[in-house]
Write a protein that holds these residues in place. Structure first.
Motif, PDB file in Angstrom:
ATOM      1  N   ALA A   1     113.679  68.035  21.448  1.00 67.02           N
ATOM      2  CA  ALA A   1     112.518  68.300  22.652  1.00 67.02           C
ATOM      3  C   ALA A   1     113.283  69.455  23.355  1.00 67.02           C
ATOM      4  N   PRO A   2     112.642  70.473  24.011  1.00 64.58           N
ATOM      5  CA  PRO A   2     113.329  71.420  24.614  1.00 64.58           C
ATOM      6  C   PRO A   2     113.741  71.046  26.103  1.00 64.58           C
ATOM      7  N   PRO A   3     114.720  71.827  26.551  1.00 61.81           N
ATOM      8  CA  PRO A   3     115.232  71.390  28.157  1.00 61.81           C
ATOM      9  C   PRO A   3     114.170  71.741  29.075  1.00 61.81           C
TER      10      PRO A   3
ATOM     11  N   GLY B   1     116.196  67.397  25.066  1.00 58.97           N
ATOM     12  CA  GLY B   1     115.587  66.051  25.231  1.00 58.97           C
ATOM     13  C   GLY B   1     115.312  65.352  23.599  1.00 58.97           C
ATOM     14  N   GLU B   2     114.516  64.387  23.694  1.00 55.72           N
ATOM     15  CA  GLU B   2     114.371  63.708  22.460  1.00 55.72           C
ATOM     16  C   GLU B   2     112.867  63.459  22.054  1.00 55.72           C
ATOM     17  N   ASP B   3     112.529  63.501  21.022  1.00 59.19           N
ATOM     18  CA  ASP B   3     110.993  63.482  20.668  1.00 59.19           C
ATOM     19  C   ASP B   3     110.918  62.480  19.273  1.00 59.19           C
ATOM     20  N   THR B   4     110.599  61.126  19.702  1.00 55.88           N
ATOM     21  CA  THR B   4     110.846  60.153  18.517  1.00 55.88           C
ATOM     22  C   THR B   4     109.331  59.946  18.034  1.00 55.88           C
TER      23      THR B   4
ATOM     24  N   ASN C   1     122.024  59.710  14.622  1.00 59.85           N
ATOM     25  CA  ASN C   1     120.583  59.409  14.504  1.00 59.85           C
ATOM     26  C   ASN C   1     119.759  60.563  15.272  1.00 59.85           C
ATOM     27  N   ARG C   2     119.879  61.641  14.897  1.00 55.65           N
ATOM     28  CA  ARG C   2     119.214  62.964  15.441  1.00 55.65           C
ATOM     29  C   ARG C   2     119.032  64.019  14.264  1.00 55.65           C
ATOM     30  N   VAL C   3     117.787  64.436  14.401  1.00 57.15           N
ATOM     31  CA  VAL C   3     117.481  65.363  13.295  1.00 57.15           C
ATOM     32  C   VAL C   3     118.134  66.796  13.386  1.00 57.15           C
TER      33      VAL C   3
ATOM     34  N   GLY D   1     129.993  77.406  18.494  1.00 56.67           N
ATOM     35  CA  GLY D   1     129.212  77.631  17.460  1.00 56.67           C
ATOM     36  C   GLY D   1     127.736  77.345  17.596  1.00 56.67           C
ATOM     37  N   GLN D   2     126.957  77.245  16.507  1.00 56.99           N
ATOM     38  CA  GLN D   2     125.435  76.970  16.548  1.00 56.99           C
ATOM     39  C   GLN D   2     125.183  75.865  15.580  1.00 56.99           C
ATOM     40  N   THR D   3     124.321  74.914  16.083  1.00 54.70           N
ATOM     41  CA  THR D   3     123.497  74.174  15.188  1.00 54.70           C
ATOM     42  C   THR D   3     122.091  74.368  15.162  1.00 54.70           C
ATOM     43  N   MET D   4     121.365  73.520  14.489  1.00 51.95           N
ATOM     44  CA  MET D   4     119.744  73.509  14.890  1.00 51.95           C
ATOM     45  C   MET D   4     119.180  72.390  15.244  1.00 51.95           C
ATOM     46  N   GLY D   5     118.434  72.238  16.281  1.00 48.58           N
ATOM     47  CA  GLY D   5     117.663  71.238  16.624  1.00 48.58           C
ATOM     48  C   GLY D   5     116.182  71.428  15.777  1.00 48.58           C
TER      49      GLY D   5
END
Length: 299
Positions: free
Chosen positions: A37-39, A62-65, A150-152, A227-231
């Protein structure tokens, strides 16, 4: 145990009160996965790998479950391929390693890395150079420093993958030449034990079902570089899978970047993945212990 059918999907649910500590959850199920979930202020999302500076949060997004359906690839392993799905399942892998092999980084590099390199050469055609640049052991234990995530997420962006080439290939001319060809980052994932995984299994989405618009670059801030990852944003069109009861004789290849897919689009580029809580996990189940080795693959 109860079974319900909705449309074409059959879901089997085992009560969390299951008392057989040797029970291995298998078959189609559903689970809650944590998406991006975006800032709140729409700022550039970031995550600090270690302790953040004073006054900064560890991450600002943030998080979106969401509850998603998960299909078990057990019995259909050969249906999936790195170039199409960005994951591939390998069975009956011979290994000279033991549980004690993974007691130290030095032992892992000396004894396990050569097996990983040989495995990649056997199962990924056209490879002419491999650089194993990192590994992580995760244990589903409250005392472990590195637990299942535990985060996609996706481990790399295209920008980060190219940066990895320049970081790990120290000769600038060689790095430039290699970057002009095909390069990939693939994680080789396995349990440490011969016993089947019962808890905190890994979920992964086929790249064929992932809309690039669902992927968001996140700054991955190390003490000495960024570096960079992707949400990954939730999309009901995503097709999620897991591999029930993986053992130490099985390997899961997870592709995190592929320059060929970026340039001409005829192969997949990445696989969103996450650990998840399987509600069928029995009381007293073995905590999941696993290792992922990250490989730069050229060719």
């Amino acid at each position: 145990m109860s079974t319900t059918t909705t449309g074409t999907t059959t879901k089997t649910t085992i009560s969390t009160s299951t008392t057989d500590a040797n029970y291995v959850p298998r078959g189609p199920t559903s689970a809650e996965l944590t998406f991006y979930a975006p800032p709140p202020d729409n700022a550039q999302p970031f995550n600090y790998v270690e302790s953040p500076p004073p006054g900064q949060p560890t991450r600002n997004y943030g998080e979106d479950t969401q509850r998603v359906s998960l299909n078990d690839i057990r019995g259909n392993e050969s249906s999936f391929h790195l170039d199409k799905d960005s994951f591939q399942a390998l069975q009956d892998v011979s290994s000279a390693t033991t549980y004690a092999t993974f007691d130290s980084d030095a032992s892992i590099r000396e004894n396990y890395y050569p097996e990983v390199e040989a495995l990649i050469k056997e199962h990924i055609p056209g490879v002419h150079k491999i650089t194993l640049f990192d590994h992580t052991i995760r244990r589903a234990n409250p005392d472990s420093r590195r637990q299942p995530v535990n985060r996609v997420h996706v481990d790399q962006t295209p920008t980060a993958a190219l940066a990895r080439v320049n970081l790990h290939i120290t000769n600038p001319d060689e790095a430039k030449a290699l970057a002009e060809g095909r390069y990939r980052i693939v994680n080789v994932w396995r349990p440490l034990s011969e016993e089947p995984v019962q808890s905190s299994p890994l979920a992964f989405a086929s790249a064929t079902s992932v809309d690039p618009a669902d992927l968001v670059a996140v700054e991955h801030r190390y003490p000495n570089r960024t570096g960079q990852t992707m949400g990954v944003k939730y999309n009901p069109g995503q097709k999620w899978y897991y591999w029930s009861g993986m053992t130490g004789r099985e390997r899961l290849l997870l592709k995190c970047s592929d320059s060929k897919g970026l340039r001409d689009g005829d192969v997949s580029q990445w696989v969103p993945h996450t650990a998840f809580v399987d509600e069928r996990t029995p009381e007293g189940a073995r905590p999941r212990e696993s290792i992922e080795v990250r490989a730069l693959i050229f060719g």
